[in-house]
Design a protein around this motif. Structure first.
Motif, mmCIF file in Angstrom:
data_model
loop_
_atom_site.group_PDB
_atom_site.id
_atom_site.type_symbol
_atom_site.label_atom_id
_atom_site.label_comp_id
_atom_site.label_asym_id
_atom_site.label_seq_id
_atom_site.Cartn_x
_atom_site.Cartn_y
_atom_site.Cartn_z
ATOM 1 N N GLU A 305 72.468 15.700 66.941
ATOM 2 C CA GLU A 305 72.861 17.103 67.025
ATOM 3 C C GLU A 305 72.084 17.959 66.022
ATOM 4 N N ASP A 307 70.448 21.256 64.356
ATOM 5 C CA ASP A 307 70.976 22.628 64.329
ATOM 6 C C ASP A 307 70.442 23.419 65.514
ATOM 7 N N ASP A 335 83.425 8.455 67.043
ATOM 8 C CA ASP A 335 82.141 9.164 67.131
ATOM 9 C C ASP A 335 81.689 9.321 68.574
ATOM 10 N N ASP A 337 81.281 10.792 72.603
ATOM 11 C CA ASP A 337 80.817 12.048 73.223
ATOM 12 C C ASP A 337 81.386 12.159 74.627
ATOM 13 N N PHE A 341 79.326 17.402 76.825
ATOM 14 C CA PHE A 341 78.711 17.731 75.545
ATOM 15 C C PHE A 341 77.341 17.064 75.408
#
Lengths: 366, 123
Positions: A305, A307, A335, A337, A341
């Motif tokens: 991920e 920024d 953790d 997903d 997403f």
């Protein structure tokens, strides 16, 4: 092998058009009683007394297993096929799952190879007996030991032809780089049975496994968890350089939960070194990155991920991500997903391949 | 439910029903809002984590290790931090801001009013 199916009054409907396959679902079953039945008599007392190894004692304040997922009857969502339906498949539009469980860790780190094998076999039989008949959308990866690759190979041959067995799963935590020849009998069996070999982390540094990072044992969970990618880098480099894919040209390897972005610079570095040092690995008849592209898959979770999300899109353009990635949720771990997403910001064709088509083709799903 | 221009006032609980340390999830239309009594102060946040849209209000209200020098550990903020049940991201219930990137990552917060021993949520 014969199994007696439990009562299956109302199996969930099976979606013909597969939109999403989840390649890493850690169901919390079968329960110990279901496994005990499949443990040979001479090992039953050991099973009843526990007998698992492996805990480094590193602290994760979040807790490894999510506690917010409850099924329709209030039980944890990983504890039954209904729970997986209610907490994972239905809410997130997942049409098929590959059950991965967790016993594979013992297969890689237990000091006693026979016992590691017994645990894997009992788990495989019990899951086939108690879970798989309840929901046609569920497939499984059989757990196999690497502590003695001949035992692992025998298990692959025993169950590999079962239509619900999609792959074989081993622990990335183990005793040596996985390209080395002591592991080759297992690869021969996977290759022969057409079974993708999945490699999963979790027990790095435990039992008889090697240190969890290249520099040794880190102090904290955050360091350990971040460092897992080093283990995958070491295994992949070893498998390519030892000529595993030349020796077993049909073998496919899935790196589950081992990170993604490192694959790009590793391929660059390995290609560069191969040009100069090719004569030390003379069986490598083409660039290591091409070998990796043709034989290796990576699951998406935990998706990186940055920024700037565009950086991830750029990175996925630097290797054949559309062919090599497989969606995985890692449910019910901390953790995990969601597919929504993990694949946000990618085009529909890319999403279709990563969420469904690659897994359908690789595992032969229908 | 009383219309207040474009905002809505929703009864959450009697003050006696929501003592310090307690919380309640309220459904308003399609939204779920977690209402918390943090040491006598009421706080309300949308039940969606900005990360992967998890139901953040199903997470634990915890304390945490506050910033410190290397190898010093200081516990603080007991009962003031909401921890997402999925990935463990920590949010300050005081203002909804995350502890890791308060300037850009935060929960949506709502106003609370207390009238005649009743806690109201303004959404």
């Amino acid at each position: 092998m014969t199994v007696s199916a439990p009562e299956t009054e109302s199996k969930p409907a099976i979606q013909k058009a597969i939109r999403c396959v989840d390649c890493d679902v850690h169901q919390s079953g079968p329960d110990r009683d279901a496994m005990l039945k499949h443990v040979p008599k001479a090992w039953k007392d050991r099973f009843q007394s526990g007998g698992h190894v492996g805990h480094l004692g590193l602290h994760n304040p979040v807790g490894v297993t999510r506690q917010d997922c409850k099924d329709r009857s209030g039980k944890h969502g990983a504890c039954s096929p209904i729970g997986l339906n209610d907490c994972l498949m239905e809410p997130y539009g997942i049409d098929r799952v590959i059950l991965t469980g967790g016993i594979y860790s013992q297969g890689g780190i237990h000091p006693d190879a026979d016992w590691a094998d017994i645990l894997c076999r009992a788990y495989n039989d019990a899951l086939l007996e108690t879970w798989i008949p309840q929901d046609d959308r569920m497939h499984m990866a059989i757990a196999v030991t690497t502590r003695d690759a001949e035992l692992g190979a025998a298990e692959v041959r025993r169950l590999g032809a079962h239509p619900k067995v999609a792959g074989a799963i081993i622990s990335s935590a183990c005793t040596a780089p996985l390209g080395q020849r002591q592991f080759h009998p297992l690869y021969a069996a996977c290759s022969e049975m057409g079974l993708p070999l999945m490699m999963h982390p979790g027990a790095e540094g435990c039992g008889v496994s090697a240190a969890p990072t290249a520099a040794g044992f880190p102090t904290r969970y955050i360091e350990w968890h971040t460092g897992i990618i080093q283990v995958f880098q070491a295994h992949l480099t070893s498998m390519v350089c030892e000529g595993v894919f030349q020796k077993f040209p049909k073998l496919k390897v899935v790196l589950v939960e081992g990170g993604i972005s490192w694959i790009v610079p590793l391929m660059w570095r390995l290609d560069k070194n191969w040009k100069a040092l090719r004569s030390t690995v003379p069986w490598l008849d083409r660039k290591p990155s091409e070998v990796i592209r043709d034989h290796v898959y990576l699951t998406t979770q935990p998706i990186e991920e940055p920024d700037n999300h565009e950086h991830l899109v750029q990175l996925f353009n630097m290797f054949d991500a559309k062919k090599m990635l497989l969606f995985a949720s890692d449910f019910p771990h901390w953790d995990g997903d969601t597919p929504q997403f993990a694949l946000r910001g990618f085009d529909a064709d890319f999403k279709h391949h990563v969420m469904a088509q690659n897994a359908i083709d690789l595992f032969g799903l229908e | 439910m009383v219309a207040n221009r474009e905002k809505t006032k929703v009864e959450v609980a009697k003050v006696s029903e929501l003592p310090p340390g307690q919380s309640k999830i309220i459904t308003v239309g399609r939204r779920e809002v977690g209402v918390y009594n943090v040491g006598g102060q009421y706080r309300a946040v949308l039940n969606i984590c900005p990360h992967e849209l998890a139901p953040v209000c199903k997470g634990k209200v915890v304390g945490t290790r506050v910033p410190s020098k290397p190898n010093e550990y200081k516990w603080g903020r007991d009962g003031e931090i909401l921890q997402c049940p999925w990935h463990g991201w920590e949010f300050d219930l005081k203002d909804g801001k995350s502890l890791h990137e308060p300037h850009k990552c935060h929960l949506k917060t709502y106003e609370i009013q207390v009238e005649q021993e009743t806690v109201f949520l303004i959404v």
